[in-house]
Design an enzyme around this catalytic site. Structure first.
Site, PDB file in Angstrom:
ATOM      1  N   HIS A   1      -2.849   6.872   7.395  1.00  0.00           N
ATOM      2  CA  HIS A   1      -1.930   7.836   6.777  1.00  0.00           C
ATOM      3  C   HIS A   1      -2.666   9.101   6.351  1.00  0.00           C
ATOM      4  O   HIS A   1      -2.151  10.211   6.502  1.00  0.00           O
ATOM      5  CB  HIS A   1      -1.237   7.232   5.549  1.00  0.00           C
ATOM      6  CG  HIS A   1      -0.022   6.442   5.867  1.00  0.00           C
ATOM      7  ND1 HIS A   1       1.078   6.988   6.484  1.00  0.00           N
ATOM      8  CD2 HIS A   1       0.283   5.140   5.635  1.00  0.00           C
ATOM      9  CE1 HIS A   1       2.011   6.054   6.627  1.00  0.00           C
ATOM     10  NE2 HIS A   1       1.543   4.924   6.122  1.00  0.00           N
TER      11      HIS A   1
ATOM     12  N   GLY B   1       0.837  -1.182   0.000  1.00  0.00           N
ATOM     13  CA  GLY B   1       0.000   0.000   0.000  1.00  0.00           C
ATOM     14  C   GLY B   1       0.876   1.237   0.000  1.00  0.00           C
ATOM     15  O   GLY B   1       2.021   1.204   0.457  1.00  0.00           O
TER      16      GLY B   1
ATOM     17  N   HIS C   1      -4.468   0.716   7.849  1.00  0.00           N
ATOM     18  CA  HIS C   1      -3.134   1.316   7.885  1.00  0.00           C
ATOM     19  C   HIS C   1      -3.059   2.496   6.917  1.00  0.00           C
ATOM     20  O   HIS C   1      -2.588   3.581   7.277  1.00  0.00           O
ATOM     21  CB  HIS C   1      -2.096   0.245   7.531  1.00  0.00           C
ATOM     22  CG  HIS C   1      -0.687   0.735   7.499  1.00  0.00           C
ATOM     23  ND1 HIS C   1       0.227   0.404   8.465  1.00  0.00           N
ATOM     24  CD2 HIS C   1      -0.024   1.523   6.609  1.00  0.00           C
ATOM     25  CE1 HIS C   1       1.398   0.969   8.172  1.00  0.00           C
ATOM     26  NE2 HIS C   1       1.263   1.649   7.048  1.00  0.00           N
ATOM     27  N   GLU C   2      -3.524   2.293   5.690  1.00  0.00           N
ATOM     28  CA  GLU C   2      -3.441   3.351   4.678  1.00  0.00           C
ATOM     29  C   GLU C   2      -4.394   4.505   4.991  1.00  0.00           C
ATOM     30  O   GLU C   2      -4.048   5.668   4.784  1.00  0.00           O
ATOM     31  CB  GLU C   2      -3.690   2.783   3.282  1.00  0.00           C
ATOM     32  CG  GLU C   2      -2.668   1.759   2.831  1.00  0.00           C
ATOM     33  CD  GLU C   2      -1.216   2.231   2.904  1.00  0.00           C
ATOM     34  OE1 GLU C   2      -0.950   3.444   2.711  1.00  0.00           O
ATOM     35  OE2 GLU C   2      -0.331   1.402   3.168  1.00  0.00           O
TER      36      GLU C   2
ATOM     37  N   GLN D   1       2.259   9.984   1.563  1.00  0.00           N
ATOM     38  CA  GLN D   1       3.600   9.418   1.742  1.00  0.00           C
ATOM     39  C   GLN D   1       4.563   9.851   0.644  1.00  0.00           C
ATOM     40  O   GLN D   1       5.772   9.698   0.794  1.00  0.00           O
ATOM     41  CB  GLN D   1       3.554   7.891   1.786  1.00  0.00           C
ATOM     42  CG  GLN D   1       2.965   7.332   3.058  1.00  0.00           C
ATOM     43  CD  GLN D   1       2.973   5.823   3.024  1.00  0.00           C
ATOM     44  OE1 GLN D   1       2.056   5.206   2.499  1.00  0.00           O
ATOM     45  NE2 GLN D   1       4.024   5.230   3.583  1.00  0.00           N
TER      46      GLN D   1
ATOM     47  N   CYS E   1       6.169  -0.043   7.527  1.00  0.00           N
ATOM     48  CA  CYS E   1       5.716   1.116   6.749  1.00  0.00           C
ATOM     49  C   CYS E   1       6.873   1.630   5.907  1.00  0.00           C
ATOM     50  O   CYS E   1       8.001   1.721   6.394  1.00  0.00           O
ATOM     51  CB  CYS E   1       5.218   2.203   7.697  1.00  0.00           C
ATOM     52  SG  CYS E   1       4.596   3.666   6.864  1.00  0.00           S
ATOM     53  N   LEU E   2       6.568   1.977   4.671  1.00  0.00           N
ATOM     54  CA  LEU E   2       7.603   2.524   3.799  1.00  0.00           C
ATOM     55  C   LEU E   2       8.172   3.829   4.343  1.00  0.00           C
ATOM     56  O   LEU E   2       9.320   4.166   4.071  1.00  0.00           O
ATOM     57  CB  LEU E   2       7.038   2.741   2.388  1.00  0.00           C
ATOM     58  CG  LEU E   2       6.619   1.468   1.645  1.00  0.00           C
ATOM     59  CD1 LEU E   2       5.888   1.829   0.355  1.00  0.00           C
ATOM     60  CD2 LEU E   2       7.807   0.569   1.374  1.00  0.00           C
TER      61      LEU E   2
END
Length: 191
Positions: free
Chosen positions: A136, A45, A132-133, A50, A90-91
């Site tokens: 963000h 994702g 999670h997304e 991000q 997480c990225l």
């Protein structure tokens, strides 16, 4: 425009993203680039915020067999009382993986790339990825869901990530080639 993943410490990650109003060709091109970047970074994702764009949109490919999806203006309309604990990464927080407790099932409403409203119920891993997304887009990171004691243990690592975030905020920053999933066995699991 060149996009790259922003790291913890970049203030944009703590901002609340704005609703998408236009589903024009420019938006579709951006959404296509978001999907491409998600795969380039080996994520499951990637939220627009991000990569420095505070819009309520994210791309996901949760491995459930349906391929990628672009989720626009998401809402979680119901959460189950039953929860599940799973390891998240997480990225924007490279090399940090922690157990996070989230509702096991959720009902969601969002728009697709055509602006059509979609409603569905998600369970297990797809529900975790969606939550999670969506976090963000509200300026929330997965580490906000772990205990203060665990965050204290991560203090040095978080400071290191913050130091790496500073040059990434520059307008002329150029991303080094992302590591392949072969060099990072957890990359495919990273949200």
């Amino acid at each position: 425009m060149t996009y790259h993943v922003r790291y913890y410490g970049d203030p944009i990650l703590r901002s609340k993203s704005k609703r998408v109003e236009s589903f024009d060709e420019d938006f579709r091109r951006f959404a296509t680039r978001l999907v491409e970047l998600m795969y380039e970074y080996d994520g499951v994702g990637l939220a627009a915020v991000q990569i420095g764009v505070p819009k309520r949109v994210f791309a996901i490919d949760d491995g459930s067999g349906g391929g990628w999806k672009v989720i626009v203006n998401p809402e979680i309309t119901w959460r189950s009382k039953e929860s599940v604990i799973s390891e998240e990464g997480c990225l924007s927080l490279p090399e940090i993986y922690e157990d996070v407790e989230r509702p096991q099932s959720i009902a969601v409403r969002y728009q697709n790339l055509e602006g059509e409203t979609v409603e569905e119920r998600l369970e297990g891993y797809p529900a975790i990825v969606f939550q999670h997304e969506t976090d963000h887009l509200n300026g929330v990171l997965f580490i906000d869901h772990i205990s203060v004691a665990k965050r204290r243990l991560l203090h040095r690592t978080l400071l290191d990530i913050q130091r790496k975030a500073i040059p990434r905020m520059a307008a002329d920053f150029v991303e080094p080639r992302p590591a392949s999933s072969e060099s990072n066995p957890k990359a495919k699991e990273t949200l």
